[in-house]
Design a protein around this motif. Structure first.
Motif, PDB file in Angstrom:
ATOM      1  N   ARG A 301       0.700  -1.105  -0.146  1.00 57.23           N
ATOM      2  CA  ARG A 301       0.023  -0.046  -0.054  1.00 57.23           C
ATOM      3  C   ARG A 301       0.901   1.297   0.094  1.00 57.23           C
ATOM      4  N   ASP A 304       4.256   4.195  -3.630  1.00 58.98           N
ATOM      5  CA  ASP A 304       3.993   4.952  -4.472  1.00 58.98           C
ATOM      6  C   ASP A 304       5.139   5.138  -5.525  1.00 58.98           C
ATOM      7  N   GLU A 305       4.819   6.163  -6.632  1.00 64.03           N
ATOM      8  CA  GLU A 305       5.929   6.091  -7.655  1.00 64.03           C
ATOM      9  C   GLU A 305       7.223   6.292  -7.133  1.00 64.03           C
ATOM     10  N   GLU A 306       7.245   7.351  -6.104  1.00 62.08           N
ATOM     11  CA  GLU A 306       8.623   7.734  -5.791  1.00 62.08           C
ATOM     12  C   GLU A 306       9.317   6.521  -4.881  1.00 62.08           C
ATOM     13  N   GLU A 342      -4.865  -2.008  -4.485  1.00 64.06           N
ATOM     14  CA  GLU A 342      -3.528  -1.298  -4.158  1.00 64.06           C
ATOM     15  C   GLU A 342      -2.320  -2.255  -4.454  1.00 64.06           C
ATOM     16  N   ARG A 345      -1.887  -1.684  -8.387  1.00 67.17           N
ATOM     17  CA  ARG A 345      -1.073  -0.353  -8.473  1.00 67.17           C
ATOM     18  C   ARG A 345       0.600  -0.614  -7.883  1.00 67.17           C
ATOM     19  N   ALA A 346       0.647  -1.074  -6.878  1.00 63.25           N
ATOM     20  CA  ALA A 346       2.010  -1.203  -6.473  1.00 63.25           C
ATOM     21  C   ALA A 346       2.969  -2.114  -7.509  1.00 63.25           C
ATOM     22  N   ARG A 349       3.445   0.028 -10.355  1.00 62.36           N
ATOM     23  CA  ARG A 349       4.642   1.095 -10.139  1.00 62.36           C
ATOM     24  C   ARG A 349       6.057   0.541 -10.162  1.00 62.36           C
TER      25      ARG A 349
END
Ligand code: B12
Length: 474
Positions: A301, A304-306, A342, A345-346, A349
């Motif tokens: 979760r 994120d992209e960073e 989530e 998405r992870a 990324r």
């Protein structure tokens, strides 16, 4: 001849399988460093030592077998299977040094004043018992102090079965120095107790014979309280200062000539903005050749992209994302750690940041209380559809956790059971040959899919279920 006041011992593993997947007695190495800082002479025997000179000589090798990341097999000797595990159609073994090498190691030492024994998994207690028995035989009268995870989770069982002279639960620092002050008649030992994890000296890695990797913690404990996990019963939650962690990485990898580091954290990515992100930026700016491994599950979760990009640039090599299950009611139960959306998405990324999907792994839990096989198969199919590898974990009921108590209340697990039955391999809530065989089939299914992870051979979620029913269900 060694001449140390304190002898620290990491016992053998007794299990159906064991492999050195970055397995080190980190807690005891911290304690050893702390005692040295207080002026005590400390010695160490690691029963899981793959670098022991005598063992290597017997194996006719100059160094242990190892794979990428520094991991490798332990020496293994088949032993008699305990009565309560007779239903398991597998050998039971002792992993680590041959007993004769351990005995020689003890005999080659002058009598220590105190022996400290650690313990890890609850179901590895036979190794602890054996170590304490041999110490008693060779050094009669020397006090044995037991601590660690098994001792903390099952103190009554440990007192009765191992019968140490002293047993301490929880993080050692609170009770051990005063106890040693009393035993060694050095009351000053009570002074200068470490106040936080950062005020500990670095683990005493030099006490081991050889190293292929280091293990480290950037945080301790976990702020969540998942129903199957015992972390909250072991320590509080705290974060180390990122710069101290990087300093430890740099100094220690240089000192020991290793470049592989595994994190032991339970919640490495919590509070990412002010913790793991600055930590990884610092590592990247130092242009090291260190590779990072996260064998414990990560919270996807928070990726994120960073963070995904920082992980790639900081050279993460082992990434295991905790998925556990896609079933909604299960997720609620285990603290809403992650939803399938989530996780998807992870993974996207991480792939965009440069990782290959097949280099990513997801932890999926099976054989939980009340969990149907279909739930596991569905979760496996979903994870495979992301192109990542599946890593199945069977559930180990851990004393003191919500799920352990529920399993007893529901009649799925005996009260006061032998901790050997908490071994994940035995499918503890069933404890039958048939259940073991059934879950073995699921493992084979996951393995079969992993061979097809990513690319042309990848199987769709729907097909995965069909293939399971056709080829793997019993
Ligand atoms: C790192 C880790 C692993 C590593 C391996 C660890 C190893 N050394 O072999 C890996 C990733 C491989 C792993 C795997 C698994 N793990 Co694990 N793991 C951990 C973790 C996160 C950290 C342990 C650790 O080193 N802590 C760091 C040190 C600093 O702490 P410590 O050892 O507790 O030491 C302190 C005190 O205990 C005390 N102390 C220690 N020794 C001594 C000695 C004396 C004399 C004294 C006085 C005090 C003392 O002082 C120390 C300093 O404060 C713990 C959770 C946790 N928070 O502890 C789970 C934990 C131990 N694992 C657990 C589980 C469930 C598993 C798996 C079964 C998961 C699965 N289903 O597959 C597998 C099993 C592997 C196997 N072969 O059977 C459970 C315990 C299960 C059990 N029945 O005992 C735990 C508690 C997590 C949980 N979910 O609740 N694990």
């Amino acid at each position: 001849m060694h001449d140390a006041k304190i002898l620290c011992i990491n016992p053998w593993i007794y299990d159906f399988a064991a492999y050195d997947f970055w397995s080190k007695p980190l807690g005891l190495l911290y304690i050893a460093a702390l005692l040295r800082q207080h002026g005590l002479d400390v010695d160490f025997i690691d029963c899981l030592d793959r670098w022991h000179p005598e063992l290597l000589q017997r194996q006719k090798r100059s160094r242990p077998k190892r794979r990428k990341g520094g991991i490798g097999p332990f020496h293994r000797e088949i032993v008699e299977k305990p009565q309560c595990l007779q239903f398991m159609p597998r050998h039971f073994a002792r992993y680590g040094l041959p007993e004769s090498i351990f005995i020689e190691d003890l005999k080659n030492r002058n009598q220590p004043e105190v022996i400290l024994v650690t313990s890890i998994m609850t179901y590895w207690y036979p190794g602890v018992k054996k170590v304490v028995e041999l110490c008693r035989r060779i050094f009669p009268g020397v006090p044995v102090v037991l601590g660690g995870i098994y001792a903390t989770l099952m103190p009554d069982h440990a007192r009765e079965t191992i019968a140490p002279d002293y047993l301490l639960t929880g993080p050692a620092e609170e009770g051990l120095l005063p106890l040693l002050g009393h035993l060694l008649k050095r009351p000053k030992l009570e002074n200068n107790l470490p106040t936080s994890f950062d005020s500990y000296p670095f683990p005493a890695w030099d006490l081991l014979h050889g190293l292929d990797y280091l293990v480290m913690m950037a945080t301790r404990g976990c702020p969540l309280s998942c129903s199957f996990c015992a972390t909250n019963n072991l320590s509080g939650y705290s974060l180390r200062q990122p710069e101290k962690v990087v300093q430890e990485m740099q100094q220690q990898t240089k000192k020991y000539g290793v470049s592989q580091i595994a994190f032991y954290d339970d919640a490495l990515f919590m509070q990412a903005e002010n913790h793991i992100k600055p930590l990884l930026r610092d590592i990247i700016s130092r242009k090291t050749d260190i590779s990072l491994h996260a064998p414990n599950g990560l919270h996807a979760r928070f990726i994120d992209e960073e963070l995904a990009e920082l992980m790639f640039r900081a050279r993460f090599r082992t990434i295991r994302l905790s998925l556990e299950s896609v079933a909604k009611e299960r997720q609620r139960d285990i603290h809403n750690k992650i939803t399938p959306g989530e996780m998807t998405r992870a993974v996207r990324r991480l792939v965009r940041a440069g990782f290959k999907p097949k280099d990513l792994e997801t932890y999926i839990i099976m054989a939980l209380p009340g969990q149907k096989i279909e739930e596991v198969v569905e979760t496996i199919g979903y994870a495979h559809s992301l192109g990542v590898r599946v890593r199945l974990c069977s559930y180990s009921p851990i004393p003191g956790t919500k799920d352990y108590n529920r399993a007893i209340a529901a009649g799925n697990f005996p009260e006061n059971a032998d901790p050997l039955l908490t071994n994940k391999t035995v499918i503890p809530l069933c404890r039958t040959t048939a259940a073991y065989t059934r879950y073995e089939k699921i493992s084979q299914f996951a393995h079969w899919l992993n061979e097809r992870a990513w690319g042309e051979k990848q199987v769709t979620e729907e097909n995965a279920k069909r293939i399971f029913r056709k080829k793997f269900s019993v």
